[in-house]
Design a protein around this motif. Structure first.
Motif, PDB file in Angstrom:
ATOM      1  N   VAL A  21       0.837  -1.205   0.000  1.00 10.73           N
ATOM      2  CA  VAL A  21       0.000   0.000   0.000  1.00 10.73           C
ATOM      3  C   VAL A  21       0.868   1.250   0.000  1.00 10.73           C
ATOM      4  CG1 VAL A  21      -1.695   1.319   1.322  1.00 10.73           C
ATOM      5  CG2 VAL A  21      -1.934  -1.161   1.116  1.00 10.73           C
ATOM      6  N   TRP A  22       1.880   1.277   0.861  1.00 14.18           N
ATOM      7  CA  TRP A  22       2.748   2.445   0.974  1.00 14.18           C
ATOM      8  C   TRP A  22       3.492   2.759  -0.302  1.00 14.18           C
ATOM      9  CZ3 TRP A  22       5.776   2.045   6.235  1.00 14.18           C
ATOM     10  CH2 TRP A  22       4.962   2.558   7.246  1.00 14.18           C
ATOM     11  N   LEU A  23       3.948   1.718  -0.967  1.00 13.19           N
ATOM     12  CA  LEU A  23       4.821   1.926  -2.121  1.00 13.19           C
ATOM     13  C   LEU A  23       4.063   2.162  -3.417  1.00 13.19           C
ATOM     14  CD1 LEU A  23       7.540  -0.762  -1.323  1.00 13.19           C
ATOM     15  CD2 LEU A  23       7.699   1.712  -0.999  1.00 13.19           C
TER      16      LEU A  23
ATOM     17  N   ASP B 267       1.638  14.910  -5.548  1.00  9.18           N
ATOM     18  CA  ASP B 267       0.604  13.890  -5.344  1.00  9.18           C
ATOM     19  C   ASP B 267       1.086  12.819  -4.373  1.00  9.18           C
ATOM     20  OD1 ASP B 267      -2.008  12.683  -6.116  1.00  9.18           O
ATOM     21  OD2 ASP B 267      -0.737  11.078  -6.889  1.00  9.18           O
ATOM     22  N   TYR B 268       2.374  12.468  -4.484  1.00  3.71           N
ATOM     23  CA  TYR B 268       2.954  11.477  -3.571  1.00  3.71           C
ATOM     24  C   TYR B 268       2.838  11.961  -2.125  1.00  3.71           C
ATOM     25  CZ  TYR B 268       6.358   8.347  -1.389  1.00  3.71           C
ATOM     26  OH  TYR B 268       6.962   7.431  -0.584  1.00  3.71           O
ATOM     27  N   ILE B 269       3.158  13.217  -1.881  1.00  2.72           N
ATOM     28  CA  ILE B 269       3.081  13.781  -0.520  1.00  2.72           C
ATOM     29  C   ILE B 269       1.656  13.724   0.005  1.00  2.72           C
ATOM     30  CG2 ILE B 269       3.256  15.948   0.781  1.00  2.72           C
ATOM     31  CD1 ILE B 269       5.702  16.612  -1.026  1.00  2.72           C
ATOM     32  N   ARG B 270       0.704  14.110  -0.822  1.00  3.13           N
ATOM     33  CA  ARG B 270      -0.697  14.099  -0.385  1.00  3.13           C
ATOM     34  C   ARG B 270      -1.162  12.687  -0.032  1.00  3.13           C
ATOM     35  NH1 ARG B 270      -5.003  12.605  -2.765  1.00  3.13           N
ATOM     36  NH2 ARG B 270      -4.001  12.483  -4.816  1.00  3.13           N
ATOM     37  N   ARG B 271      -0.823  11.726  -0.873  1.00  3.63           N
ATOM     38  CA  ARG B 271      -1.265  10.351  -0.638  1.00  3.63           C
ATOM     39  C   ARG B 271      -0.595   9.733   0.586  1.00  3.63           C
ATOM     40  NH1 ARG B 271      -1.070   7.388  -6.421  1.00  3.63           N
ATOM     41  NH2 ARG B 271      -1.832   5.635  -5.160  1.00  3.63           N
ATOM     42  N   LYS B 272       0.692  10.023   0.784  1.00  2.00           N
ATOM     43  CA  LYS B 272       1.382   9.486   1.955  1.00  2.00           C
ATOM     44  C   LYS B 272       0.857  10.111   3.245  1.00  2.00           C
ATOM     45  CE  LYS B 272       4.106   7.018   2.744  1.00  2.00           C
ATOM     46  NZ  LYS B 272       5.531   7.285   2.874  1.00  2.00           N
TER      47      LYS B 272
END
Length: 231
Positions: free
Chosen positions: A95-97, A115-120
């Protein structure tokens, strides 16, 4: 002359009933199919306990009780506690990756990283126990996750490092070492899960607060993206 019919245990039953009984018998002898819902319940219960008490502080009985299954049911899906623990870690890594796997040379880096920052951060908000469990495993020296780190995770990070290098080479990002950028992204976003108590104590808020979550996403994106922006 026709051979007389020998009575059997099913005498008195209709042919349809006999056929149905035979099918039931075959099913009962077959291996039980995996029920995703039950397996998921076990993994979820294990995550909650492992993230609080660790591998050695959690028992199979505790997980079974929390998942509302029998110990036998649990051991049907997972041979032992170590296998269950590694399965939990593998699932959360998948899920994380997922956001990192989506990095591609064709993307605009600002969009991909933002987008990566928002999702993490959304993961830190919704599943802080997953982040804490991974942190606990790392602090202990990754005794059961070491082969995954050296294999699958390292391969993925190297692949996405090549993407970041391509962005830099194309003049889309300032010169930055890909590993340190990825480490910074992991550390910053997961801070809000691993140190949620500290964040709450200092701000009086958590990521569950809609306005604070939006503010966090905006600020972390700005800090990171301005740091890697081409000058």
């Amino acid at each position: 002359m026709p051979k007389p019919r020998v009575p059997d245990a099913n005498s008195g039953l209709s042919d349809q009933a006999v056929s149905r009984a035979a099918r039931v018998s075959r099913v009962s002898r077959a291996d039980k199919p995996v029920r995703p819902d039950k397996r998921a319940a076990i993994l979820d219960a294990a995550l909650g306990l492992f993230s609080r008490f660790g591998l050695h502080g959690t028992s199979i009985d505790q997980v079974a009780t929390r998942a509302e299954v029998t110990k036998g049911n649990l051991l049907y899906y997972f041979a032992n506690k170590e296998e269950l623990y590694v399965s939990v870690l593998r699932d959360l890594l998948d899920v994380w990756l997922a956001p990192l796997r989506e990095f591609s040379v064709d993307q605009a880096p600002e969009q991909a990283i933002g987008d990566y920052i928002r999702r993490k951060l959304a993961m830190s908000r919704d599943r802080p126990d997953a982040s804490r469990l991974f942190c606990l495993e790392m602090i202990q020296g990754a005794p059961l996750l070491g082969t995954i780190l050296d294999g699958e995770l390292r391969t993925l990070v190297e692949q996405k490092s090549d993407v970041i290098r391509a962005w830099v080479a194309d003049g889309k990002l300032a010169p930055v070492d890909p590993h340190h950028l990825i480490f910074a992204l992991w550390g910053t976003t997961q801070h809000y899960a691993d140190f949620a108590v500290q964040v709450s104590a200092l701000t009086g808020k958590t990521l569950k607060d809609v306005a604070f979550f939006a503010q966090t996403v905006e600020n972390v994106q700005r800090i990171v993206l301005q740091g890697v922006a081409v000058r």
